[in-house]
Scaffold this motif. Structure first.
Motif, PDB file in Angstrom:
ATOM      1  N   LEU A 199      -1.356 -13.469  -5.859  1.00 54.48           N
ATOM      2  CA  LEU A 199      -1.071 -12.397  -6.827  1.00 54.48           C
ATOM      3  C   LEU A 199      -2.251 -11.426  -6.923  1.00 54.48           C
ATOM      4  N   LEU A 200      -3.462 -11.964  -6.872  1.00 47.42           N
ATOM      5  CA  LEU A 200      -4.651 -11.104  -6.916  1.00 47.42           C
ATOM      6  C   LEU A 200      -4.716 -10.195  -5.694  1.00 47.42           C
ATOM      7  N   THR A 201      -4.299 -10.708  -4.550  1.00 50.87           N
ATOM      8  CA  THR A 201      -4.266  -9.887  -3.340  1.00 50.87           C
ATOM      9  C   THR A 201      -3.286  -8.728  -3.521  1.00 50.87           C
ATOM     10  N   TRP A 202      -2.139  -9.013  -4.113  1.00 48.92           N
ATOM     11  CA  TRP A 202      -1.163  -7.959  -4.390  1.00 48.92           C
ATOM     12  C   TRP A 202      -1.739  -6.940  -5.364  1.00 48.92           C
ATOM     13  N   LEU A 203      -2.451  -7.417  -6.388  1.00 49.29           N
ATOM     14  CA  LEU A 203      -3.075  -6.520  -7.358  1.00 49.29           C
ATOM     15  C   LEU A 203      -4.077  -5.604  -6.662  1.00 49.29           C
ATOM     16  N   ARG A 204      -4.917  -6.180  -5.793  1.00 47.07           N
ATOM     17  CA  ARG A 204      -5.914  -5.393  -5.063  1.00 47.07           C
ATOM     18  C   ARG A 204      -5.244  -4.343  -4.177  1.00 47.07           C
ATOM     19  N   ASP A 205      -4.280  -4.761  -3.374  1.00 46.61           N
ATOM     20  CA  ASP A 205      -3.630  -3.839  -2.442  1.00 46.61           C
ATOM     21  C   ASP A 205      -2.845  -2.757  -3.174  1.00 46.61           C
ATOM     22  N   PHE A 229       0.838  -1.203   0.000  1.00 44.51           N
ATOM     23  CA  PHE A 229       0.000   0.000   0.000  1.00 44.51           C
ATOM     24  C   PHE A 229       0.872   1.252   0.000  1.00 44.51           C
ATOM     25  N   LEU A 230       1.895   1.281   0.877  1.00 41.20           N
ATOM     26  CA  LEU A 230       2.771   2.455   0.991  1.00 41.20           C
ATOM     27  C   LEU A 230       3.561   2.682  -0.298  1.00 41.20           C
ATOM     28  N   ILE A 231       4.120   1.626  -0.879  1.00 40.30           N
ATOM     29  CA  ILE A 231       4.917   1.777  -2.101  1.00 40.30           C
ATOM     30  C   ILE A 231       4.070   2.340  -3.235  1.00 40.30           C
ATOM     31  N   THR A 232       2.887   1.769  -3.440  1.00 36.28           N
ATOM     32  CA  THR A 232       2.050   2.240  -4.549  1.00 36.28           C
ATOM     33  C   THR A 232       1.428   3.597  -4.245  1.00 36.28           C
ATOM     34  N   LEU A 233       1.186   3.888  -2.960  1.00 39.62           N
ATOM     35  CA  LEU A 233       0.732   5.219  -2.566  1.00 39.62           C
ATOM     36  C   LEU A 233       1.769   6.267  -2.973  1.00 39.62           C
TER      37      LEU A 233
END
Length: 197
Positions: free
Chosen positions: A124-130, A41-45
């Motif tokens: 992987l889907l969880t990573w995509l969502r987050d 979350f922090l990285i993509t934020l």
């Protein structure tokens, strides 16, 4: 204002909006706060708000690339230079919006409904969502700072939009960019936690 100071201010606004978003999760949607990966979350934020600009001077292969150090909404700049597509002139409606993070959330929702998906694919889907949640909040923070800074100068404009349409676009994207991730988080109750999707 120098480019570094501008990126630093985008970063600060991104962190402030991200902290407020995470506080809402912790206060009202605690089960979601336990499920959403805080590091991703922090990285993509940060990537959505300011870009990972602090890596550029380090010369780390890959992480010094334009698409890592630039904020995601500013990707229209190098893409326009490479393609010449008028759709990608800076402050395009495509990149100065939450359309791409919402498309990623749509892909996550669609694929998470597939019953025959393997466990590693669910991860992987969880990573995509987050990642999409963090990117959406980060892009919203980027738009907020752009609008505040531009209002002090010459006004906020999305390429091809007039002032009223630009401000309407901004408001819709800010509300949806925070609101839709909160709706997704509210659906991450205990029954979904066990599936980890």
């Amino acid at each position: 204002m120098s480019s570094f100071v501008d990126k630093l201010l985008h970063f600060a606004v991104g962190l402030a909006v991200g902290i407020a978003f995470w506080w809402i999760l912790e206060r009202y949607l605690r089960s979601a706060a336990r499920v959403i990966n805080p590091i991703l979350f922090l990285i993509t934020l940060v990537w959505g708000a300011s870009g990972l600009f602090f890596f550029r001077k380090l010369g780390i292969p890959g992480l010094s690339h334009t698409f890592f150090y630039m904020a995601f909404p500013d990707w229209d700049i190098p893409l326009y230079k490479a393609t010449g597509l008028k759709l990608l002139i800076h402050r395009s409606w495509l990149f100065h919006s939450i359309l791409i993070p919402m498309a990623l959330l749509g892909v996550w929702l669609w694929l998470s409904r597939v019953p025959s998906i393997a466990h590693w694919q669910r991860s992987l889907l969880t990573w995509l969502r987050d990642g999409a949640i963090g990117l959406s909040v980060g892009v919203s923070a980027h738009l907020l700072w752009d609008a505040l800074l531009s209002s002090l100068r010459r006004g906020f404009y999305i390429h091809g939009f007039n002032s009223a349409a630009s401000h309407g676009w901004l408001l819709i994207n800010l509300l949806a960019g925070i609101g839709i991730p909160l709706l997704v988080a509210s659906a991450l109750g205990p029954s979904r936690n066990s599936k980890n999707i």
